[in-house]
Design a protein around this motif. Sequence first.
Motif, mmCIF file in Angstrom:
data_model
loop_
_atom_site.group_PDB
_atom_site.id
_atom_site.type_symbol
_atom_site.label_atom_id
_atom_site.label_comp_id
_atom_site.label_asym_id
_atom_site.label_seq_id
_atom_site.Cartn_x
_atom_site.Cartn_y
_atom_site.Cartn_z
ATOM 1 N N LEU A 82 0.861 -1.172 0.000
ATOM 2 C CA LEU A 82 0.000 0.000 0.000
ATOM 3 C C LEU A 82 0.904 1.231 0.000
ATOM 4 C CD1 LEU A 82 -2.768 1.410 0.322
ATOM 5 C CD2 LEU A 82 -2.493 1.152 2.804
ATOM 6 N N ILE A 83 0.844 2.011 -1.067
ATOM 7 C CA ILE A 83 1.650 3.217 -1.152
ATOM 8 C C ILE A 83 1.055 4.293 -0.245
ATOM 9 C CG2 ILE A 83 2.363 5.112 -2.658
ATOM 10 C CD1 ILE A 83 3.898 2.580 -3.197
ATOM 11 N N VAL A 84 1.900 4.865 0.614
ATOM 12 C CA VAL A 84 1.479 5.966 1.489
ATOM 13 C C VAL A 84 2.451 7.110 1.228
ATOM 14 C CG1 VAL A 84 1.003 6.706 3.839
ATOM 15 C CG2 VAL A 84 0.691 4.311 3.219
ATOM 16 N N THR A 85 1.990 8.139 0.552
ATOM 17 C CA THR A 85 2.907 9.168 0.072
ATOM 18 C C THR A 85 2.238 10.531 0.018
ATOM 19 O OG1 THR A 85 4.441 9.706 -1.733
ATOM 20 C CG2 THR A 85 2.305 8.771 -2.337
ATOM 21 N N GLY A 116 -8.275 1.162 7.980
ATOM 22 C CA GLY A 116 -9.242 0.480 7.113
ATOM 23 C C GLY A 116 -8.630 0.089 5.787
ATOM 24 N N ALA A 117 -7.760 0.958 5.250
ATOM 25 C CA ALA A 117 -7.093 0.655 3.989
ATOM 26 C C ALA A 117 -6.191 -0.568 4.139
ATOM 27 C CB ALA A 117 -6.279 1.858 3.530
ATOM 28 N N ILE A 118 -5.489 -0.660 5.249
ATOM 29 C CA ILE A 118 -4.624 -1.819 5.499
ATOM 30 C C ILE A 118 -5.463 -3.090 5.540
ATOM 31 C CG2 ILE A 118 -3.155 -2.930 7.228
ATOM 32 C CD1 ILE A 118 -2.165 -0.091 7.959
ATOM 33 N N ARG A 119 -6.571 -3.041 6.237
ATOM 34 C CA ARG A 119 -7.448 -4.218 6.330
ATOM 35 C C ARG A 119 -7.995 -4.587 4.955
ATOM 36 N NH1 ARG A 119 -9.461 -0.928 10.888
ATOM 37 N NH2 ARG A 119 -8.405 -1.695 12.780
ATOM 38 N N SER A 120 -8.350 -3.578 4.181
ATOM 39 C CA SER A 120 -8.916 -3.818 2.856
ATOM 40 C C SER A 120 -7.894 -4.471 1.934
ATOM 41 C CB SER A 120 -9.400 -2.498 2.259
ATOM 42 O OG SER A 120 -9.975 -2.684 0.987
ATOM 43 N N VAL A 121 -6.674 -3.938 1.922
ATOM 44 C CA VAL A 121 -5.614 -4.502 1.091
ATOM 45 C C VAL A 121 -5.288 -5.921 1.532
ATOM 46 C CG1 VAL A 121 -3.147 -4.319 0.607
ATOM 47 C CG2 VAL A 121 -4.603 -2.319 0.361
ATOM 48 N N HIS A 122 -5.235 -6.139 2.831
ATOM 49 C CA HIS A 122 -4.952 -7.476 3.349
ATOM 50 C C HIS A 122 -6.007 -8.480 2.911
ATOM 51 C CE1 HIS A 122 -5.086 -10.603 6.642
ATOM 52 N NE2 HIS A 122 -3.843 -10.679 6.245
ATOM 53 N N ALA A 123 -7.253 -8.006 2.785
ATOM 54 C CA ALA A 123 -8.355 -8.880 2.367
ATOM 55 C C ALA A 123 -8.345 -9.149 0.867
ATOM 56 C CB ALA A 123 -9.687 -8.266 2.777
ATOM 57 N N GLY A 124 -7.432 -8.501 0.139
ATOM 58 C CA GLY A 124 -7.332 -8.737 -1.291
ATOM 59 C C GLY A 124 -7.994 -7.696 -2.164
ATOM 60 N N HIS A 125 -8.467 -6.614 -1.549
ATOM 61 C CA HIS A 125 -9.108 -5.555 -2.333
ATOM 62 C C HIS A 125 -8.060 -4.652 -2.987
ATOM 63 C CE1 HIS A 125 -13.019 -6.553 -0.628
ATOM 64 N NE2 HIS A 125 -12.447 -6.569 0.556
ATOM 65 N N VAL A 126 -8.425 -4.087 -4.113
ATOM 66 C CA VAL A 126 -7.606 -3.068 -4.765
ATOM 67 C C VAL A 126 -8.221 -1.713 -4.453
ATOM 68 C CG1 VAL A 126 -6.795 -2.155 -6.960
ATOM 69 C CG2 VAL A 126 -6.921 -4.613 -6.622
ATOM 70 N N LEU A 127 -7.449 -0.820 -3.838
ATOM 71 C CA LEU A 127 -7.958 0.487 -3.453
ATOM 72 C C LEU A 127 -7.844 1.455 -4.621
ATOM 73 C CD1 LEU A 127 -6.552 0.997 0.147
ATOM 74 C CD2 LEU A 127 -8.849 0.321 -0.522
ATOM 75 N N GLY A 163 -16.660 -7.305 -13.306
ATOM 76 C CA GLY A 163 -17.414 -6.265 -12.620
ATOM 77 C C GLY A 163 -17.207 -6.298 -11.120
ATOM 78 N N LEU A 164 -17.111 -7.501 -10.559
ATOM 79 C CA LEU A 164 -16.893 -7.641 -9.121
ATOM 80 C C LEU A 164 -15.457 -7.277 -8.733
ATOM 81 C CD1 LEU A 164 -18.951 -10.894 -8.519
ATOM 82 C CD2 LEU A 164 -19.520 -8.582 -7.759
ATOM 83 N N ILE A 165 -14.515 -7.547 -9.625
ATOM 84 C CA ILE A 165 -13.136 -7.088 -9.392
ATOM 85 C C ILE A 165 -13.124 -5.568 -9.289
ATOM 86 C CG2 ILE A 165 -10.853 -6.840 -10.444
ATOM 87 C CD1 ILE A 165 -11.199 -9.620 -11.642
ATOM 88 N N ALA A 166 -13.848 -4.912 -10.183
ATOM 89 C CA ALA A 166 -13.897 -3.453 -10.182
ATOM 90 C C ALA A 166 -14.533 -2.910 -8.912
ATOM 91 C CB ALA A 166 -14.666 -2.958 -11.403
ATOM 92 N N ASP A 167 -15.396 -3.698 -8.279
ATOM 93 C CA ASP A 167 -16.011 -3.286 -7.025
ATOM 94 C C ASP A 167 -15.101 -3.556 -5.832
ATOM 95 O OD1 ASP A 167 -18.264 -2.379 -8.240
ATOM 96 O OD2 ASP A 167 -19.447 -4.180 -7.890
ATOM 97 N N GLY A 168 -13.895 -4.062 -6.105
ATOM 98 C CA GLY A 168 -12.938 -4.294 -5.036
ATOM 99 C C GLY A 168 -13.106 -5.613 -4.325
ATOM 100 N N ARG A 169 -13.838 -6.564 -4.909
ATOM 101 C CA ARG A 169 -14.060 -7.851 -4.259
ATOM 102 C C ARG A 169 -12.830 -8.753 -4.390
ATOM 103 N NH1 ARG A 169 -19.575 -9.125 -3.868
ATOM 104 N NH2 ARG A 169 -20.819 -7.202 -3.967
ATOM 105 N N SER A 170 -12.547 -9.494 -3.361
ATOM 106 C CA SER A 170 -11.487 -10.501 -3.408
ATOM 107 C C SER A 170 -12.005 -11.742 -4.126
ATOM 108 C CB SER A 170 -11.044 -10.873 -1.997
ATOM 109 O OG SER A 170 -12.108 -11.513 -1.295
ATOM 110 N N ASN A 171 -11.105 -12.673 -4.459
ATOM 111 C CA ASN A 171 -11.533 -13.914 -5.115
ATOM 112 C C ASN A 171 -12.534 -14.681 -4.257
ATOM 113 O OD1 ASN A 171 -9.970 -13.410 -7.332
ATOM 114 N ND2 ASN A 171 -8.380 -14.890 -6.853
#
Length: 215
Positions: A82-85, A116-127, A163-171
Motif C-alpha cells: 500500500l503506497i502511502v505518500t 481500514g485501507a490496510i485491512r482492505s488490502v490485506h483482504a485482497g481488495h484493490v484500493l 465487474g466484481l473485481i472493479a467493485d474491489g471484491r477478493s476472489n
Amino acid sequence: MAEKIRVLLVDDHQVVRRGLRTFLEVQDDIEVVGEAADGTEGVTATEELRPDVVLMDVKMPGTDGIEALRRLRELGNPARVLIVTSFTEQRTVVPALRAGAYGYVYKDIDPDALAGAIRSVHAGHVLLQAEVAGALLSQDEHGQSGGSGRGSTLTEREREVLGLIADGRSNREIARALVLSEKTVKTHVSNILMKLDLADRTQAALWAVRHGLTT
C-alpha cells in the motif's frame, strides 16, 4: 482471536515511521513487524520478515518505492504493498500501480481510514481512490494501457467476475457472490487478464470502470 495483520513500514523519514507505528500499535488486529528507511532495505526486510502488508513511500533516496515494488514482484513475494505518500502527480501514481501496488493513499489520510485501507488490502481488495482512478483512466484514454476493444472476447461469466473485481471484491468474495469455487474464480481472472492483455487486477478494475462493467 484471528491472527494480526503483519505490517512493515518503509519510509525514509523516521518521524513518519514513528507516527505510523504509534497509531498502528493501538489497533487490536494490526502488528508492526519492522521498519526500513529506503527501497533496498524494504525489499530485504519484506523477504526476511514476510509481512502481510507493506506501507511504502514512493520518493526515497537510493532505491525508490516503485523500483522496490518491481523487485518484490520479480521475487514473487506475496506481501501486498500500500503506497502511502505525499506525491499526487499522475507520473508517480501510474508507475506505482503498474508496478504492483494494491493501493495508493496520501499521508494526510485520516488515521482510521488508513487502518481500514490496510485491512482492505490485506483482504485482497484493490484500493482505487477517485483521484488515482482518474489518473489511470486518463492515461488509458491516451492509449497507453491495454485491453481496449477486446471486451467482446469475454464470456458473460467473465464479465460478471470483472465487474466484481472493479467493485474491489477478493476472489473469495467473488466466489461467494457467484456460487463458484475460488479455483474457478482464479481461472476466470487469469482468462480475463489474458484476453484483455492486462498485467494485473488493478488494470482489470480500471478497464471495467472505463467500460461500464461496475455493478
